[in-house]
Motif scaffolding. Sequence first.
Motif, PDB file in Angstrom:
ATOM      1  N   MET A  15      19.014  21.123  10.412  1.00  0.00           N
ATOM      2  CA  MET A  15      17.776  20.476   9.945  1.00  0.00           C
ATOM      3  C   MET A  15      17.541  19.196  10.735  1.00  0.00           C
ATOM      4  O   MET A  15      18.428  18.358  10.883  1.00  0.00           O
ATOM      5  N   GLN A  16      16.343  19.061  11.262  1.00  0.00           N
ATOM      6  CA  GLN A  16      16.023  17.905  12.090  1.00  0.00           C
ATOM      7  C   GLN A  16      15.877  16.655  11.223  1.00  0.00           C
ATOM      8  O   GLN A  16      15.236  16.675  10.171  1.00  0.00           O
ATOM      9  N   LYS A  17      16.504  15.561  11.655  1.00  0.00           N
ATOM     10  CA  LYS A  17      16.431  14.310  10.915  1.00  0.00           C
ATOM     11  C   LYS A  17      15.056  13.679  11.079  1.00  0.00           C
ATOM     12  O   LYS A  17      14.518  13.609  12.177  1.00  0.00           O
ATOM     13  N   MET A  18      14.487  13.214   9.956  1.00  0.00           N
ATOM     14  CA  MET A  18      13.152  12.634   9.987  1.00  0.00           C
ATOM     15  C   MET A  18      13.180  11.256  10.638  1.00  0.00           C
ATOM     16  O   MET A  18      14.145  10.508  10.496  1.00  0.00           O
ATOM     17  N   ASN A  19      12.143  10.929  11.366  1.00  0.00           N
ATOM     18  CA  ASN A  19      12.006   9.622  11.989  1.00  0.00           C
ATOM     19  C   ASN A  19      11.654   8.595  10.908  1.00  0.00           C
ATOM     20  O   ASN A  19      10.605   8.702  10.264  1.00  0.00           O
ATOM     21  N   PRO A  20      12.513   7.588  10.677  1.00  0.00           N
ATOM     22  CA  PRO A  20      12.269   6.644   9.588  1.00  0.00           C
ATOM     23  C   PRO A  20      11.066   5.728   9.826  1.00  0.00           C
ATOM     24  O   PRO A  20      10.638   5.015   8.917  1.00  0.00           O
ATOM     25  N   TYR A  21      10.534   5.739  11.071  1.00  0.00           N
ATOM     26  CA  TYR A  21       9.382   4.885  11.377  1.00  0.00           C
ATOM     27  C   TYR A  21       8.046   5.598  11.163  1.00  0.00           C
ATOM     28  O   TYR A  21       6.983   4.984  11.282  1.00  0.00           O
ATOM     29  N   ILE A  22       8.077   6.896  10.880  1.00  0.00           N
ATOM     30  CA  ILE A  22       6.833   7.648  10.680  1.00  0.00           C
ATOM     31  C   ILE A  22       6.478   7.650   9.191  1.00  0.00           C
ATOM     32  O   ILE A  22       7.250   8.122   8.358  1.00  0.00           O
ATOM     33  N   PRO A  23       5.309   7.112   8.830  1.00  0.00           N
ATOM     34  CA  PRO A  23       4.943   7.047   7.415  1.00  0.00           C
ATOM     35  C   PRO A  23       4.434   8.388   6.877  1.00  0.00           C
ATOM     36  O   PRO A  23       3.984   9.257   7.624  1.00  0.00           O
ATOM     37  N   VAL A  24       4.525   8.530   5.567  1.00  0.00           N
ATOM     38  CA  VAL A  24       3.977   9.678   4.849  1.00  0.00           C
ATOM     39  C   VAL A  24       2.563   9.311   4.387  1.00  0.00           C
ATOM     40  O   VAL A  24       2.320   8.192   3.924  1.00  0.00           O
ATOM     41  N   GLU A  25       1.625  10.242   4.528  1.00  0.00           N
ATOM     42  CA  GLU A  25       0.262   9.971   4.069  1.00  0.00           C
ATOM     43  C   GLU A  25       0.225   9.849   2.552  1.00  0.00           C
ATOM     44  O   GLU A  25       0.910  10.583   1.841  1.00  0.00           O
ATOM     45  N   ALA A  26      -0.598   8.904   2.081  1.00  0.00           N
ATOM     46  CA  ALA A  26      -0.753   8.707   0.641  1.00  0.00           C
ATOM     47  C   ALA A  26      -2.214   8.384   0.340  1.00  0.00           C
ATOM     48  O   ALA A  26      -2.820   7.532   1.003  1.00  0.00           O
ATOM     49  N   LYS A  27      -2.759   9.055  -0.640  1.00  0.00           N
ATOM     50  CA  LYS A  27      -4.144   8.839  -1.043  1.00  0.00           C
ATOM     51  C   LYS A  27      -4.232   7.769  -2.120  1.00  0.00           C
ATOM     52  O   LYS A  27      -3.404   7.718  -3.031  1.00  0.00           O
ATOM     53  N   ILE A  28      -5.222   6.884  -1.997  1.00  0.00           N
ATOM     54  CA  ILE A  28      -5.463   5.890  -3.037  1.00  0.00           C
ATOM     55  C   ILE A  28      -6.181   6.575  -4.202  1.00  0.00           C
ATOM     56  O   ILE A  28      -7.351   6.919  -4.113  1.00  0.00           O
ATOM     57  N   GLU A  29      -5.445   6.817  -5.289  1.00  0.00           N
ATOM     58  CA  GLU A  29      -6.015   7.502  -6.449  1.00  0.00           C
ATOM     59  C   GLU A  29      -6.882   6.569  -7.284  1.00  0.00           C
ATOM     60  O   GLU A  29      -7.911   6.964  -7.833  1.00  0.00           O
ATOM     61  N   LYS A  30      -6.427   5.309  -7.409  1.00  0.00           N
ATOM     62  CA  LYS A  30      -7.117   4.369  -8.284  1.00  0.00           C
ATOM     63  C   LYS A  30      -6.822   2.947  -7.831  1.00  0.00           C
ATOM     64  O   LYS A  30      -5.734   2.669  -7.314  1.00  0.00           O
ATOM     65  N   ILE A  31      -7.792   2.059  -7.995  1.00  0.00           N
ATOM     66  CA  ILE A  31      -7.595   0.643  -7.705  1.00  0.00           C
ATOM     67  C   ILE A  31      -7.937  -0.146  -8.969  1.00  0.00           C
ATOM     68  O   ILE A  31      -9.021  -0.007  -9.533  1.00  0.00           O
ATOM     69  N   ILE A  32      -6.985  -0.960  -9.409  1.00  0.00           N
ATOM     70  CA  ILE A  32      -7.155  -1.761 -10.629  1.00  0.00           C
ATOM     71  C   ILE A  32      -7.196  -3.230 -10.235  1.00  0.00           C
ATOM     72  O   ILE A  32      -6.264  -3.739  -9.593  1.00  0.00           O
ATOM     73  N   THR A  33      -8.267  -3.914 -10.589  1.00  0.00           N
ATOM     74  CA  THR A  33      -8.364  -5.352 -10.329  1.00  0.00           C
ATOM     75  C   THR A  33      -7.619  -6.096 -11.432  1.00  0.00           C
ATOM     76  O   THR A  33      -8.026  -6.069 -12.597  1.00  0.00           O
ATOM     77  N   GLU A  34      -6.530  -6.751 -11.056  1.00  0.00           N
ATOM     78  CA  GLU A  34      -5.716  -7.487 -12.024  1.00  0.00           C
ATOM     79  C   GLU A  34      -6.207  -8.916 -12.204  1.00  0.00           C
ATOM     80  O   GLU A  34      -6.307  -9.416 -13.332  1.00  0.00           O
ATOM     81  N   THR A  35      -6.488  -9.590 -11.080  1.00  0.00           N
ATOM     82  CA  THR A  35      -6.973 -10.966 -11.067  1.00  0.00           C
ATOM     83  C   THR A  35      -7.950 -11.072  -9.896  1.00  0.00           C
ATOM     84  O   THR A  35      -8.129 -10.110  -9.138  1.00  0.00           O
TER      85      THR A  35
ATOM     86  N   ASN B 115      -7.557 -12.216  -7.060  1.00  0.00           N
ATOM     87  CA  ASN B 115      -6.928 -11.970  -5.747  1.00  0.00           C
ATOM     88  C   ASN B 115      -5.729 -11.020  -5.812  1.00  0.00           C
ATOM     89  O   ASN B 115      -4.924 -10.957  -4.882  1.00  0.00           O
ATOM     90  N   ILE B 116      -5.600 -10.259  -6.902  1.00  0.00           N
ATOM     91  CA  ILE B 116      -4.499  -9.301  -7.036  1.00  0.00           C
ATOM     92  C   ILE B 116      -5.058  -7.965  -7.516  1.00  0.00           C
ATOM     93  O   ILE B 116      -5.810  -7.916  -8.494  1.00  0.00           O
ATOM     94  N   LYS B 117      -4.685  -6.891  -6.813  1.00  0.00           N
ATOM     95  CA  LYS B 117      -5.091  -5.546  -7.200  1.00  0.00           C
ATOM     96  C   LYS B 117      -3.869  -4.630  -7.247  1.00  0.00           C
ATOM     97  O   LYS B 117      -2.924  -4.803  -6.476  1.00  0.00           O
ATOM     98  N   THR B 118      -3.912  -3.665  -8.152  1.00  0.00           N
ATOM     99  CA  THR B 118      -2.893  -2.621  -8.201  1.00  0.00           C
ATOM    100  C   THR B 118      -3.471  -1.336  -7.625  1.00  0.00           C
ATOM    101  O   THR B 118      -4.554  -0.898  -8.027  1.00  0.00           O
ATOM    102  N   PHE B 119      -2.745  -0.749  -6.664  1.00  0.00           N
ATOM    103  CA  PHE B 119      -3.161   0.492  -6.009  1.00  0.00           C
ATOM    104  C   PHE B 119      -2.264   1.622  -6.517  1.00  0.00           C
ATOM    105  O   PHE B 119      -1.039   1.549  -6.401  1.00  0.00           O
ATOM    106  N   VAL B 120      -2.888   2.641  -7.089  1.00  0.00           N
ATOM    107  CA  VAL B 120      -2.164   3.832  -7.520  1.00  0.00           C
ATOM    108  C   VAL B 120      -2.212   4.834  -6.372  1.00  0.00           C
ATOM    109  O   VAL B 120      -3.293   5.276  -5.976  1.00  0.00           O
TER     110      VAL B 120
END
Length: 275
Positions: free
Chosen positions: A1-21, A23-28
């Motif tokens: 099994m080929q070892k994964m490159n630790p510098y290559i990111p996994v794609e992730a979709k922003i499901e939800k954005i919550i405004t906390e303050t 200047n602070i937001k939570t990204f799901v």
Amino acid sequence: MQKMNPYIPVEAKIEKIITETPNIKTFVLRPKEPIPFATGQFVQITVPGFGEAPFTPSSSPYVKEIFDVTIMKVGKVTEILHNLKEGQILGVRGPYGNGYPIEKFYGKEVLIVGGGVGMAPLRSLLLTLIEQMDKFKKIVLCYGARTPEDIVYKPLFPEWKKIQGLEILRSVDKCSPYDKWHETTGVVTCLLDKTKVDINNSVAVVCGPPIMMKFTTLKLVDMKFKPENIYLSMERNMSCGLGKCGHCAIGPYFVCKDGPVFTYEQLKDEPEVWA
């Protein structure tokens, strides 16, 4: 099994954005493949074409399909993140580092002290502890923010206060008569004078701005907490996440590899600990 490159990111979709303050937001985020993490570990979030920055997940590690990161707008990458919309794609690599040693907390009272957006990794810790409430004598959360408007996770505190065995104390540095604030006014360390914990059977966990962490830690030492029982979630310029670039060094330690969670015993003699 080929070892994964630790510098290559996994794609992730922003499901939800919550405004906390303001200047602070939570990204799901929903990654294409699960990214299991231990509470206290961190990930690198990539904004394609702009750069990346480290963040500690603020959600429960028991939830596998999605995870949260709570982000304060303080620089180029975080400003770009704050301008993104739900449905856009980010990159995630990690997790990296060492999290909180939960097993060492079993049978003890756990005192959590957070300041500002430092509540983000502590939220993940708190959710982890809540899943195992019967394994701890009690949990005390002391949280401070600059003003009532700057408190993160506002809707969650009323629910947390209903949990048996969990005590919550909050403070703000300042407020106006219009804020309708009925809790403590003062820096977060003043809450420690109101806590009742068994010092001989307690651990303390601290996360927040460096100046807050410094004076909270010194206060805990004055309270006779042993340095090995004080856990610090440290923040540095963790660029590579693998202990290669050296940007996050504190004495002999790399925060990205040996931390970001350390005991005060490990760091207390390092002159740059609160830099």
